[in-house]
Design a protein around this motif. Structure first.
Motif, short mmCIF file in Angstrom:
data_model
loop_
_atom_site.label_atom_id
_atom_site.label_comp_id
_atom_site.label_asym_id
_atom_site.label_seq_id
_atom_site.Cartn_x
_atom_site.Cartn_y
_atom_site.Cartn_z
N UNK A 1 7.22 15.56 -41.28
CA UNK A 1 6.54 15.13 -40.08
C UNK A 1 6.60 14.88 -39.25
N UNK A 2 5.67 15.15 -37.25
CA UNK A 2 6.51 14.97 -36.45
C UNK A 2 7.10 13.19 -36.28
N UNK A 3 5.93 12.30 -37.58
CA UNK A 3 6.73 11.05 -36.80
C UNK A 3 7.81 10.05 -38.11
N UNK A 4 8.08 11.17 -38.63
CA UNK A 4 9.35 10.78 -39.52
C UNK A 4 8.40 10.08 -40.80
N UNK A 5 7.42 10.02 -40.78
CA UNK A 5 6.97 8.76 -41.48
C UNK A 5 6.63 9.59 -42.83
N UNK A 6 6.55 11.30 -43.12
CA UNK A 6 6.07 11.43 -44.34
C UNK A 6 6.47 12.73 -44.37
N UNK A 7 7.14 12.90 -45.77
CA UNK A 7 7.86 14.48 -46.17
C UNK A 7 6.10 14.63 -46.92
N UNK A 8 6.68 16.65 -46.41
CA UNK A 8 5.40 16.78 -47.17
C UNK A 8 5.73 18.59 -47.51
N UNK A 9 4.96 18.38 -49.12
CA UNK A 9 6.16 19.74 -49.91
C UNK A 9 5.25 21.07 -49.83
N UNK A 10 6.10 21.60 -49.37
CA UNK A 10 5.33 23.18 -49.19
C UNK A 10 5.37 23.71 -50.52
N UNK A 11 3.80 25.21 -50.09
CA UNK A 11 4.11 25.49 -51.59
C UNK A 11 4.40 26.92 -51.62
N UNK A 12 5.14 27.36 -52.63
CA UNK A 12 4.84 29.12 -52.59
C UNK A 12 3.58 29.36 -52.28
N UNK A 13 3.24 30.88 -51.56
CA UNK A 13 2.34 31.78 -51.93
C UNK A 13 2.22 33.62 -52.43
N UNK A 14 3.32 33.15 -52.78
CA UNK A 14 3.59 34.34 -52.86
C UNK A 14 4.74 34.65 -54.15
N UNK A 15 5.49 35.71 -54.65
CA UNK A 15 6.02 35.60 -55.49
C UNK A 15 6.99 36.14 -54.46
N UNK A 16 8.16 35.60 -54.17
CA UNK A 16 9.60 35.69 -53.62
C UNK A 16 10.56 36.80 -53.40
N UNK A 17 10.45 37.51 -53.14
CA UNK A 17 11.44 39.22 -53.41
C UNK A 17 12.89 38.78 -52.43
N UNK A 18 13.46 37.43 -51.54
CA UNK A 18 14.16 37.22 -50.71
C UNK A 18 14.34 35.33 -51.12
#
Length: 411
Positions: A380-397
């Motif tokens: 996050x922009x305040x450098x305090x929190x790291x955020x987990x991103x999840x996959x929304x679809x099966x990757x082809x790349x």
């Protein structure tokens, strides 16, 4: 992420984390049907544009072995590469840093100008910085320096100053040198808004600081801002339980001077009350990549790796300056289809599949988007929190990390 679906209906994914602008919104809602991704709710225009995927059958396929082989040859021949853009999740950043350590070169992010303008101010004056949670929970007077933050950070006011009726009516927003758009005012609800016109923000902030510290300077206007309007703002800031100054350095001329004046204002306020600065930024995980370099090298972005040593110079190793002496540009942009800057030498692009080029690069390796095609971590922009991103679809790349690791020498 939470998800739900019915027979024959698209999959509805809730609590999606957005990694695009640095606000770290974690309440987005999208529909997923096969390869199509359609934002549904709690999505700003920027996130809606970058999250949306339509199954047109025209998506770029993965790069071939021959393409990776060509990239390896360019890297092996280079003596002064520049690794720029760096729009990647943390794992992708690790792989890029490993690649730069192997071949040498300069590391810089596409949007580091604002970061280093803020660094320059902090180096000169220090600052008392706050966090998004502190702004949300405690700020009662918010001083916005410059234009409407929601132009670049679509849900800033919604995230920073919630419209809970218990708090909204008692909160004030003072905009110095800008105006708020309709979307920002909707987000603010009942919060009071005062706009003060100003032509020279440094002069207006200096006068405002003097009015807070006393005695007030003589004059009817300062930097184009009316003295009586500045005096009213000074009174509101001094009476605040927790005032916060916010600005977007990337959108300001003389951003380092403006940031310095804002920090001096906060210093003056902290003599009698409580105040902090909240500089905006963080697009495309610049904070996470910068943190990564600090952990690994002890230096921030705009650092060159030469053999076993590293050297930081915020001017010499900015992308534009570094490219003057470079013989290869490696451009990374996985979050958005951002093309590389003009460069007279060979270019390797590890980027968004929809990227359009004025001049085709020597090598183009399409990669997936963190938070859409694969999981990842951003800051996050305040450098305090790291955020987990999840996959929304099966990757082809591949992810940036997967693509970069394929550039290792073949054994």
């Amino acid at each position: 992420m939470n998800s739900e679906t019915g027979a024959g209906a698209p999959l509805v994914v809730k609590d999606v984390v957005c990694g695009f602008c640095g606000l770290g919104c974690d309440d987005l809602e999208v529909e997923v049907a096969g390869r199509e991704v359609r934002p549904r709710a709690s999505v700003c225009p920027e996130a809606a544009r970058l999250l949306r995927r339509l199954d047109t059958g025209a998506e770029a396929g993965p790069a071939s072995d021959a393409v990776y082989g060509r990239a390896r040859k360019l890297l092996e021949a280079a003596r002064a590469p520049v690794f720029a853009g760096l729009g990647a999740d943390v794992d992708g950043g690790r792989a890029i840093l490993d690649l730069a350590a192997r071949h040498g070169g300069v590391l810089d992010h596409a949007v580091s100008d604002g970061l280093f303008a803020n660094y320059a101010a902090a180096q000169r004056t220090g600052w008392l910085a706050t966090t998004l949670a502190e702004v949300r929970n405690h700020c009662d007077v918010l001083l916005v320096v410059g234009e409407d933050p929601s132009a670049s950070f679509g849900r800033f006011f919604e995230r920073a100053l919630p419209t809970d009726p218990l708090f909204a009516a008692s909160r004030q927003v003072i905009v110095l040198g800008g105006t708020l758009g309709a979307a920002a005012r909707r987000q603010l609800g009942a919060a009071g808004v005062t706009e003060i016109a100003a032509e020279d923000l440094t002069a207006a902030l200096s006068a405002l600081t003097q009015m807070v510290a006393g005695p007030a300077p003589r004059g009817t206007s300062f930097g184009g801002a009316a003295a009586d309007a500045l005096e009213a703002a000074a009174a509101a800031l001094k009476a605040a339980a927790y005032a916060v100054a916010v600005w977007n350095a990337a959108a300001l001329e003389d951003a380092d001077l403006i940031a310095e004046r804002a920090t001096r204002l906060v210093d003056a306020l902290n003599i009698t009350t409580r105040a902090g600065v909240f500089p905006l930024g963080g697009r495309d995980n610049i904070i996470g990549i910068n943190q990564l370099l600090l952990w690994r090298l002890g230096y921030p972005l705009r650092t060159a790796i030469r053999g076993e040593t590293s050297e930081h110079d915020s001017a010499l190793y900015a992308t534009e300056a570094a490219l003057k002496d470079a013989d290869l540009l490696v451009w990374v942009s996985a979050f958005r289809p951002e093309p590389p800057p003009a460069f007279g030498g060979p270019v390797i692009v590890i980027g968004h599949p929809d990227t359009q080029f004025a001049t085709p690069p020597e090598v183009f390796i399409p990669v997936g988007t963190p938070g859409v095609d694969h999981a990842g971590t951003v800051f996050r922009m305040d450098a305090i929190v790291s955020l987990p991103l999840g996959a929304l679809r099966v990757a082809t790349l591949p992810s940036v990390a997967e693509a970069v690791r394929r550039l290792e020498p073949v054994r």
